[in-house]
Design a protein around this motif. Structure first.
Motif, PDB file in Angstrom:
ATOM      1  N   THR A   1       0.874  -1.169   0.000  1.00  0.00           N
ATOM      2  CA  THR A   1       0.000   0.000   0.000  1.00  0.00           C
ATOM      3  C   THR A   1       0.910   1.218   0.000  1.00  0.00           C
ATOM      4  O   THR A   1       1.969   1.205   0.632  1.00  0.00           O
ATOM      5  CB  THR A   1      -0.910   0.045   1.242  1.00  0.00           C
ATOM      6  N   ARG A   2       0.479   2.232  -0.745  1.00  0.00           N
ATOM      7  CA  ARG A   2       1.279   3.464  -0.827  1.00  0.00           C
ATOM      8  C   ARG A   2       0.433   4.654  -0.412  1.00  0.00           C
ATOM      9  O   ARG A   2      -0.552   4.966  -1.089  1.00  0.00           O
ATOM     10  CB  ARG A   2       1.718   3.696  -2.286  1.00  0.00           C
ATOM     11  N   ASP A   3       0.761   5.191   0.744  1.00  0.00           N
ATOM     12  CA  ASP A   3       0.109   6.419   1.235  1.00  0.00           C
ATOM     13  C   ASP A   3      -1.423   6.303   1.111  1.00  0.00           C
ATOM     14  O   ASP A   3      -2.085   7.202   0.591  1.00  0.00           O
ATOM     15  CB  ASP A   3       0.635   7.626   0.448  1.00  0.00           C
ATOM     16  N   LEU A   4      -1.944   5.197   1.607  1.00  0.00           N
ATOM     17  CA  LEU A   4      -3.367   4.893   1.428  1.00  0.00           C
ATOM     18  C   LEU A   4      -4.234   5.736   2.368  1.00  0.00           C
ATOM     19  O   LEU A   4      -4.045   5.712   3.582  1.00  0.00           O
ATOM     20  CB  LEU A   4      -3.578   3.402   1.711  1.00  0.00           C
TER      21      LEU A   4
ATOM     22  N   GLY B   1      -2.906   7.544   5.406  1.00  0.00           N
ATOM     23  CA  GLY B   1      -1.553   7.356   4.880  1.00  0.00           C
ATOM     24  C   GLY B   1      -0.953   6.068   5.412  1.00  0.00           C
ATOM     25  O   GLY B   1      -0.033   6.092   6.231  1.00  0.00           O
TER      26      GLY B   1
ATOM     27  N   ASP C   1       1.145   2.748   4.850  1.00  0.00           N
ATOM     28  CA  ASP C   1       2.186   2.200   3.972  1.00  0.00           C
ATOM     29  C   ASP C   1       2.730   0.916   4.572  1.00  0.00           C
ATOM     30  O   ASP C   1       3.220   0.924   5.691  1.00  0.00           O
ATOM     31  CB  ASP C   1       3.380   3.167   3.880  1.00  0.00           C
TER      32      ASP C   1
ATOM     33  N   SER D   1      -7.389   8.276  -1.647  1.00  0.00           N
ATOM     34  CA  SER D   1      -6.160   8.557  -2.394  1.00  0.00           C
ATOM     35  C   SER D   1      -5.106   7.527  -2.020  1.00  0.00           C
ATOM     36  O   SER D   1      -5.309   6.723  -1.119  1.00  0.00           O
ATOM     37  CB  SER D   1      -5.647   9.984  -2.122  1.00  0.00           C
ATOM     38  N   GLY D   2      -3.995   7.565  -2.723  1.00  0.00           N
ATOM     39  CA  GLY D   2      -2.975   6.533  -2.537  1.00  0.00           C
ATOM     40  C   GLY D   2      -3.336   5.314  -3.368  1.00  0.00           C
ATOM     41  O   GLY D   2      -4.325   5.322  -4.116  1.00  0.00           O
TER      42      GLY D   2
END
Ligand SMILES: Nc1ncnc2c1ncn2[C@@H]1O[C@H](COP(=O)(O)OP(=O)(O)OP(=O)(O)O)[C@@H](O)[C@H]1O
Length: 278
Positions: free
Chosen positions: A25-28, A40, A42, A76-77
């Motif tokens: 996960t990226r900056d979820l 956010g 990660d 977002s993310g």
């Protein structure tokens, strides 16, 4: 994000720390209306790794799994599964939920329930029958294809859910508190069954639980979430010897130390948790 590893020497043949990333996960971020839940998040899960996610109630664990499984769009993310951004449920990912009574169709036999997910695959009827038989054998339910879920105990039904996940032959198995609805003894049996099955199929497992003991017992790595708005507070490598054993593992001083550390993190997270409107 901070990260800590225990000082326990590992005799486990666990997954290498630099193994292939299956899922990340990226900056979820995820908000429901004005309420920020994920703020956010990660982390990554590597091939063959058993990753447990713990966090206080309402931290957004189910929300996180829904986003990872492609059932819900993050605000977002992104989630990346086997190198590809997730926009729909990935074919090589299976999900096992807590509520087996709602996830199994009562009007279908055990074999029929498993067959339902296999129909999406291009397998012949004979191949599907063989896959179903193998998955049921892996969970100790060989020959139970013709039973109905309502003829089974809760623990057996949850084993059918796990068999259905296995039959799908996923690379990653997501599990959302899968043993929360069964009695304590059955839960212990299912934990050990899952560890054995994971080793046999060499799967990556992402397992969400409320239960700190369960997380430390099962995991190669525990991811501790803060309270909402949620981020990853800490990742803890659990380098306890394998295979795990309900008695000897849980009496190791290192097990107690990790358990106490995670407990403290969750207690602090509860104290600071707020799911308040922006
Ligand atoms: N569909 C939704 N609409 C609005 N709010 C939601 C929705 N789903 C979850 N929430 C809220 O988001 C927050 C996180 O819920 P979620 O179920 O993801 O947390 P959890 O960590 O899995 O909780 P628990 O540990 O109690 O099962 C909660 O405050 C919840 O009320």
């Amino acid at each position: 994000m901070t990260s800590s590893a225990t000082s326990v020497p590992s005799t486990a043949a666990g997954p290498p720390e630099d193994g292939t990333v299956m899922l990340k996960t990226r900056d979820l971020h995820k908000s429901y209306g004005q309420v920020d839940v994920l703020a956010g998040v990660d982390f990554a899960a590597r091939a063959g790794e058993f990753v447990c996610v713990v966090g206080p109630s309402g931290a957004g664990k189910t929300t996180l799994l829904k986003c990872i499984s492609g059932l819900m769009r993050p605000t977002s993310g992104e989630v990346v599964f086997e190198g590809v951004p997730v926009t729909e449920p990935p074919a090589k990912l299976a999900v096992v939920l807590q509520d087996y009574s709602r996830s199994l169709m009562p009007w279908l036999t055990v074999g029929g329930n498993i067959d339902l997910v296999l129909r999406a695959k291009s397998l012949s009827r004979t191949e599907r029958v063989a896959v179903i038989a193998e998955a049921l054998t892996a969970v100790g339910l060989e020959g139970r294809e013709d039973m109905y879920p309502w003829q089974m105990s809760g623990g057996m039904q949850q084993r059918v859910s796990i068999a259905r996940g296995l039959a799908y032959q996923p690379d990653v198995l997501l599990m959302d508190e899968p043993f929360a609805a069964v009695d304590a003894q059955t839960r212990i049996d299912l934990e050990d069954l899952l560890l054995a099955v994971q080793a046999r199929y060499d799967m990556t497992v992402l397992f969400v639980t409320h239960d700190i003991d369960e997380a430390v017992y099962l995991a190669d790595r525990v991811i501790v979430l803060s309270g909402a708005p949620t981020t990853v507070t800490e990742e803890i490598a659990v380098q306890l010897p394998a295979p795990r054993d309900q008695v000897s593992t849980k009496t190791l001083p290192e097990y107690g130390q990790i358990r106490a550390h995670v407990f403290g993190l969750i207690r602090d997270a509860k104290a600071t948790s707020r799911t308040t409107p922006k």
